[in-house]
Write a protein that holds these residues in place. Structure first.
Motif, PDB file in Angstrom:
ATOM      1  N   GLY A 136       0.748  -1.086   0.003  1.00 26.59           N
ATOM      2  CA  GLY A 136       0.091  -0.023  -0.133  1.00 26.59           C
ATOM      3  C   GLY A 136       0.882   1.127   0.179  1.00 26.59           C
ATOM      4  O   GLY A 136       2.021   1.216  -0.156  1.00 26.59           O
ATOM      5  N   GLY A 176       1.462  -1.474  -4.404  1.00 22.68           N
ATOM      6  CA  GLY A 176       0.113  -1.502  -4.272  1.00 22.68           C
ATOM      7  C   GLY A 176      -0.516  -0.122  -4.250  1.00 22.68           C
ATOM      8  O   GLY A 176      -1.365   0.320  -3.548  1.00 22.68           O
ATOM      9  N   ILE A 179      -4.313   0.850  -3.634  1.00 23.56           N
ATOM     10  CA  ILE A 179      -5.217  -0.031  -2.442  1.00 23.56           C
ATOM     11  C   ILE A 179      -5.649   0.419  -1.267  1.00 23.56           C
ATOM     12  O   ILE A 179      -6.802   0.224  -0.731  1.00 23.56           O
ATOM     13  CB  ILE A 179      -4.255  -1.557  -2.291  1.00 23.56           C
ATOM     14  N   HIS A 187      -5.038   9.083  -3.460  1.00 21.30           N
ATOM     15  CA  HIS A 187      -3.890   8.939  -4.072  1.00 21.30           C
ATOM     16  C   HIS A 187      -3.279  10.116  -4.878  1.00 21.30           C
ATOM     17  O   HIS A 187      -2.240  10.072  -5.568  1.00 21.30           O
ATOM     18  CB  HIS A 187      -3.942   7.498  -4.754  1.00 21.30           C
ATOM     19  N   VAL A 237      -4.351  -6.714   0.426  1.00 20.58           N
ATOM     20  CA  VAL A 237      -3.337  -5.855  -0.442  1.00 20.58           C
ATOM     21  C   VAL A 237      -2.692  -6.846  -1.386  1.00 20.58           C
ATOM     22  O   VAL A 237      -2.710  -6.474  -2.482  1.00 20.58           O
ATOM     23  CB  VAL A 237      -2.450  -5.331   0.660  1.00 20.58           C
ATOM     24  N   SER A 240      -4.974  -8.000  -4.106  1.00 21.70           N
ATOM     25  CA  SER A 240      -5.087  -7.073  -5.082  1.00 21.70           C
ATOM     26  C   SER A 240      -4.088  -6.957  -6.137  1.00 21.70           C
ATOM     27  O   SER A 240      -4.191  -7.078  -7.323  1.00 21.70           O
ATOM     28  CB  SER A 240      -5.523  -5.621  -4.277  1.00 21.70           C
ATOM     29  N   VAL A 241      -2.667  -7.062  -5.661  1.00 26.11           N
ATOM     30  CA  VAL A 241      -1.660  -6.889  -6.378  1.00 26.11           C
ATOM     31  C   VAL A 241      -1.370  -8.009  -7.238  1.00 26.11           C
ATOM     32  O   VAL A 241      -1.219  -8.093  -8.315  1.00 26.11           O
ATOM     33  CB  VAL A 241      -0.396  -6.683  -5.474  1.00 26.11           C
ATOM     34  N   ALA A 244      -4.033  -7.808 -10.027  1.00 27.25           N
ATOM     35  CA  ALA A 244      -3.584  -6.893 -11.100  1.00 27.25           C
ATOM     36  C   ALA A 244      -2.318  -7.520 -11.997  1.00 27.25           C
ATOM     37  O   ALA A 244      -2.255  -7.429 -12.996  1.00 27.25           O
ATOM     38  CB  ALA A 244      -2.973  -5.540 -10.352  1.00 27.25           C
ATOM     39  N   VAL A 265      -9.012  -2.864  -9.025  1.00 29.51           N
ATOM     40  CA  VAL A 265      -7.805  -3.573  -9.545  1.00 29.51           C
ATOM     41  C   VAL A 265      -7.484  -3.088 -10.651  1.00 29.51           C
ATOM     42  O   VAL A 265      -8.121  -2.989 -11.810  1.00 29.51           O
ATOM     43  CB  VAL A 265      -8.190  -5.234  -9.568  1.00 29.51           C
ATOM     44  N   MET A 269      -1.210  -1.144  -9.416  1.00 24.72           N
ATOM     45  CA  MET A 269      -0.834  -1.801  -8.351  1.00 24.72           C
ATOM     46  C   MET A 269       0.406  -2.587  -8.199  1.00 24.72           C
ATOM     47  O   MET A 269       0.808  -3.084  -7.223  1.00 24.72           O
ATOM     48  CB  MET A 269      -2.239  -2.518  -7.979  1.00 24.72           C
ATOM     49  N   THR A 270       0.781  -2.980  -9.506  1.00 25.10           N
ATOM     50  CA  THR A 270       2.062  -3.631  -9.601  1.00 25.10           C
ATOM     51  C   THR A 270       3.397  -2.958  -9.641  1.00 25.10           C
ATOM     52  O   THR A 270       4.421  -3.276  -9.651  1.00 25.10           O
ATOM     53  CB  THR A 270       1.964  -4.688 -10.755  1.00 25.10           C
TER      54      THR A 270
END
Length: 321
Positions: A136, A176, A179, A187, A237, A240-241, A244, A265, A269-270
């Protein structure tokens, strides 16, 4: 000098021979450092893994304690704790024939946590670099934003490592992006903070984790192994990564824990974002207030006190594109 073909964070890590990679925010944060640890070990570096633990460590056998706030976690470690990401990672590492110790820091105040870091560093014979990893982006918040996410553990780790002036290289990597929106993080403010860190000379670039790399494949395998170990409480977290990284997009469902919320997603996130500990600590507006804490419960109270004294908070802004 920076190199177009190599992010500055990687350049600094490759210049070190002994590296401690530590999850800053507890839970599964150490998993954010796993791909980097694998790549650095493949490059011939000595890498040690640690994590600020959410588990109740004080039920462990006495023999695993290196110092009052740091314990050696191995695959066969005995504990009545059902939620134990450090041991699960140790078991996954052994399954793949890799060094399988994961050090666990207890949730405590900044001063004893720093002492625990020093004890571990002395035990392994010293390190040239510490990399704090965050699953995150809330470690990148400076304190005056409308939402901070869950900063207490991250800030304890940041403050502890910021005081380890004897370690030549101290770095932070965040994996991440996006997230922490479900914890109230804006963000656009994360991007604003990164721009400020760049102006201060502390931003070390961004790069993505490739799915078809050895590190990407092993990361996906480690996350799946952890999800099988904790079916009722998998990491949102890293779920989700991982989604993605597999190319999934939008409101992806991988756990009942996200019921009632809408996920987004996406490939961002990567991305790893890298910064220096020195710049991030200097950028934070309240880190000095928690510097002398002895217990973890002091930290949220001091953050709340700081927030109450703010004349205004930076409002969230809609991303314009």
């Amino acid at each position: 000098m920076s190199d177009l073909f190599q992010p500055p964070l990687i350049t600094r890590l490759l210049a070190a021979d002994r590296i401690l990679i530590a999850g800053a925010g507890g839970g599964f944060d150490v998993y954010a450092g796993l791909p980097l640890a694998l790549a650095l070990r493949a490059a011939g570096k000595e890498v040690h893994l640690a994590n600020l633990s959410f588990s109740h460590l004080y039920g462990l056998d006495a023999g695993v304690w290196l110092a009052p706030e740091v314990a050696r976690i191995t695959p066969e470690g005995r504990s009545d704790e059902g939620y134990f990401p450090e041991r699960t990672l140790a078991r996954w590492l052994r399954l793949h024939g890799m060094p399988d110790t994961v050090w666990a820091f207890a949730k405590t105040g900044v001063r004893p946590l720093r002492a625990a870091y020093r004890a571990l560093i002395d035990h392994v014979g010293g390190v040239d670099a510490i990399l704090l990893v965050d699953g995150g982006t809330d470690i990148l918040m400076r304190g005056d934003e409308t939402g901070l996410g869950t900063p207490e553990e991250d800030m304890a780790s940041l403050a502890a490592v910021a005081g380890l002036h004897e370690v030549p290289e101290r770095l932070v990597a965040s994996l991440g992006f996006g997230i922490d929106a479900h914890h109230g993080v804006s963000h656009t403010l994360v991007l604003e903070n990164l721009a400020a860190l760049d102006r201060a000379g502390g931003y070390l670039g961004a790069f993505s984790l490739p799915r078809d790399s050895r590190e990407g494949r092993l990361y996906l395998d480690a996350v799946a192994y952890a999800q099988d170990a904790f079916p009722a409480h998998p990491s949102i977290v890293h779920g989700s990564v991982a989604a993605a990284l597999r190319g999934e997009f939008g409101d992806v469902r991988f756990t009942e824990r996200t019921r009632g919320s809408k996920l987004f997603v996406n490939p961002l996130m990567t991305l790893y974002f890298g910064v220096t500990v020195e710049a991030l600590a200097a950028h934070n507006l309240y880190l000095d207030r928690i510097e002398r804490t002895e217990t973890f419960r002091q930290i949220p109270s001091l953050i709340e006190e700081f927030r109450d004294e703010l004349p205004a908070q930076r409002p969230a802004r809609r991303y314009p594109h």
